[in-house]
Design a protein around this motif. Structure first.
Motif, PDB file in Angstrom:
ATOM      1  N   ASP A  11       0.853  -1.174   0.000  1.00 24.54           N
ATOM      2  CA  ASP A  11       0.000   0.000   0.000  1.00 24.54           C
ATOM      3  C   ASP A  11       0.895   1.232   0.000  1.00 24.54           C
ATOM      4  N   ILE A  12       0.561   2.202  -0.809  1.00 25.26           N
ATOM      5  CA  ILE A  12       1.320   3.443  -0.879  1.00 25.26           C
ATOM      6  C   ILE A  12       0.372   4.572  -0.515  1.00 25.26           C
ATOM      7  N   VAL A  13       0.721   5.307   0.502  1.00 22.82           N
ATOM      8  CA  VAL A  13      -0.100   6.416   0.977  1.00 22.82           C
ATOM      9  C   VAL A  13       0.655   7.703   0.687  1.00 22.82           C
ATOM     10  N   SER A  14       0.051   8.595  -0.066  1.00 19.72           N
ATOM     11  CA  SER A  14       0.685   9.879  -0.401  1.00 19.72           C
ATOM     12  C   SER A  14      -0.009  10.996   0.363  1.00 19.72           C
ATOM     13  N   ILE A  15       0.796  11.859   0.960  1.00 21.77           N
ATOM     14  CA  ILE A  15       0.264  13.033   1.643  1.00 21.77           C
ATOM     15  C   ILE A  15       0.995  14.261   1.127  1.00 21.77           C
ATOM     16  N   HIS A  16       0.349  15.387   1.178  1.00 21.23           N
ATOM     17  CA  HIS A  16       0.979  16.633   0.756  1.00 21.23           C
ATOM     18  C   HIS A  16       1.617  17.284   1.965  1.00 21.23           C
ATOM     19  N   SER A  17       2.904  17.573   1.887  1.00 30.11           N
ATOM     20  CA  SER A  17       3.615  18.247   2.963  1.00 30.11           C
ATOM     21  C   SER A  17       3.550  19.748   2.706  1.00 30.11           C
ATOM     22  N   GLN A  18       3.174  20.508   3.702  1.00 31.87           N
ATOM     23  CA  GLN A  18       3.054  21.964   3.560  1.00 31.87           C
ATOM     24  C   GLN A  18       4.403  22.666   3.614  1.00 31.87           C
ATOM     25  N   THR A  19       5.431  21.970   4.093  1.00 36.32           N
ATOM     26  CA  THR A  19       6.766  22.552   4.184  1.00 36.32           C
ATOM     27  C   THR A  19       7.763  21.601   3.537  1.00 36.32           C
ATOM     28  N   ALA A  20       8.926  22.142   3.220  1.00 34.09           N
ATOM     29  CA  ALA A  20       9.991  21.314   2.657  1.00 34.09           C
ATOM     30  C   ALA A  20      10.334  20.222   3.655  1.00 34.09           C
ATOM     31  N   ILE A  21      10.560  19.055   3.151  1.00 32.97           N
ATOM     32  CA  ILE A  21      10.819  17.900   4.011  1.00 32.97           C
ATOM     33  C   ILE A  21      12.214  17.985   4.619  1.00 32.97           C
ATOM     34  N   ALA A  22      13.165  18.400   3.819  1.00 30.67           N
ATOM     35  CA  ALA A  22      14.537  18.516   4.313  1.00 30.67           C
ATOM     36  C   ALA A  22      15.279  19.480   3.414  1.00 30.67           C
ATOM     37  N   THR A  23      16.251  20.141   3.977  1.00 29.11           N
ATOM     38  CA  THR A  23      17.110  20.965   3.138  1.00 29.11           C
ATOM     39  C   THR A  23      18.343  20.149   2.843  1.00 29.11           C
ATOM     40  N   GLY A  24      18.863  20.316   1.700  1.00 35.59           N
ATOM     41  CA  GLY A  24      20.035  19.540   1.330  1.00 35.59           C
ATOM     42  C   GLY A  24      20.759  20.200   0.190  1.00 35.59           C
ATOM     43  N   ARG A  25      21.939  19.725  -0.056  1.00 38.40           N
ATOM     44  CA  ARG A  25      22.704  20.294  -1.157  1.00 38.40           C
ATOM     45  C   ARG A  25      22.074  19.877  -2.470  1.00 38.40           C
ATOM     46  N   ARG A  26      22.147  20.751  -3.426  1.00 38.65           N
ATOM     47  CA  ARG A  26      21.627  20.411  -4.750  1.00 38.65           C
ATOM     48  C   ARG A  26      22.736  19.719  -5.515  1.00 38.65           C
ATOM     49  N   ALA A  27      22.821  19.332  -5.556  1.00 40.42           N
ATOM     50  CA  ALA A  27      23.868  18.649  -6.287  1.00 40.42           C
ATOM     51  C   ALA A  27      23.393  18.247  -7.788  1.00 40.42           C
TER      52      ALA A  27
END
Length: 173
Positions: free
Chosen positions: A138-154
Motif C-alpha cells: 500500500d502506498i499512501v501519499s500526503i501533501h507536505s506543507q513545508t519542505a521535508i529537508a534541506t540539502g545540497r543540490r547537487a
C-alpha cells in the motif's frame, strides 16, 4: 498466543529516504539515505543525463541486495559455509498482463548438499523485498506543507514508459 518476535520492531523504517530533484536535467534526482547520497536518472535516450541508475534499476538492486543479504544471513544461522553470493536481476513488463516480472538468477559458491542448496534458495525467496514485491504494497501519499529537508543540490526505458503511461492515464481518467 506467544510473544511477538523481537525482530518485528526493527523491521520498521526509522530513517526516511529523501529524494529531491537536483535542478539539473529533467529527471536527475538526489537520493539520501543512511548518511550517504547518490544520483538517480533516466538514460540520455529518454531525455535524462544518465547520471545514475533509474528507478527500476534501484528496485532491482533492492531485490538483489536483499537476496544476497538474506542468503548470507540464513547460511550463517544454519552454519552453512557460503563463500560468495551473486545475484543478477532483470526486469520487464509483460505486455499482455501488464505485470512487472523480475527474473532473479542466483549464484551461490558453497560446498553444500543438494538439500542445503534448496534451503538457501528457499531463503532467497523469503527475502523481505521479494515478499513485498510478491504481495504488493500500500502506498499512501500526503501533501507536505513545508519542505521535508534541506540539502545540497547537487537506461531504464521501462520506467520512462511507465511514467508516460501514468501521465496519460491521469490525463484521460
Amino acid at each position: 498466543m506467544g510473544q511477538p518476535s523481537p525482530h518485528i520492531e526493527v523491521c520498521m523504517s526509522r530513517h526516511p529516504v529523501i529524494i529531491e530533484d537536483t535542478g539539473l536535467g529533467l529527471f536527475q534526482v538526489e537520493v539520501r539515505a543512511q548518511g550517504t547520497s547518490f544520483l538517480s536518472d533516466e538514460p540520455i535516450s529518454s531525455g535524462g543525463m544518465a547520471s545514475g541508475p533509474g528507478p527500476f534499476d534501484l528496485l532491482s538492486a533492492a531485490l538483489g541486495a536483499c537476496t544476497v543479504m538474506t542468503v548470507k544471513l540464513y547460511a550463517r544461522h544454519k552454519s552453512i559455509a557460503v563463500s560468495h553470493v551473486q545475484v543478477m536481476i532483470t526486469h520487464q513488463r509483460d505486455p499482455e498482463s501488464r505485470r512487472d516480472v523480475f527474473e532473479r538468477s542466483i549464484f551461490i559458491d558453497a560446498a553444500v548438499t543438494e538439500d542445503e542448496m534448496k534451503q538457501l534458495l528457499a531463503a532467497a525467496d523469503r527475502c523481505p523485498v521479494s515478499r513485498t514485491l510478491g504481495a504488493g504494497a500500500d502506498i499512501v501519499s500526503i501533501h507536505s506543507q513545508t519542505a521535508i529537508a534541506t540539502g545540497r543540490r547537487a537506461r531504464d526505458e521501462t520506467h520512462m514508459c511507465a511514467m508516460e503511461q501514468a501521465c496519460d492515464e491521469l490525463a484521460t481518467g
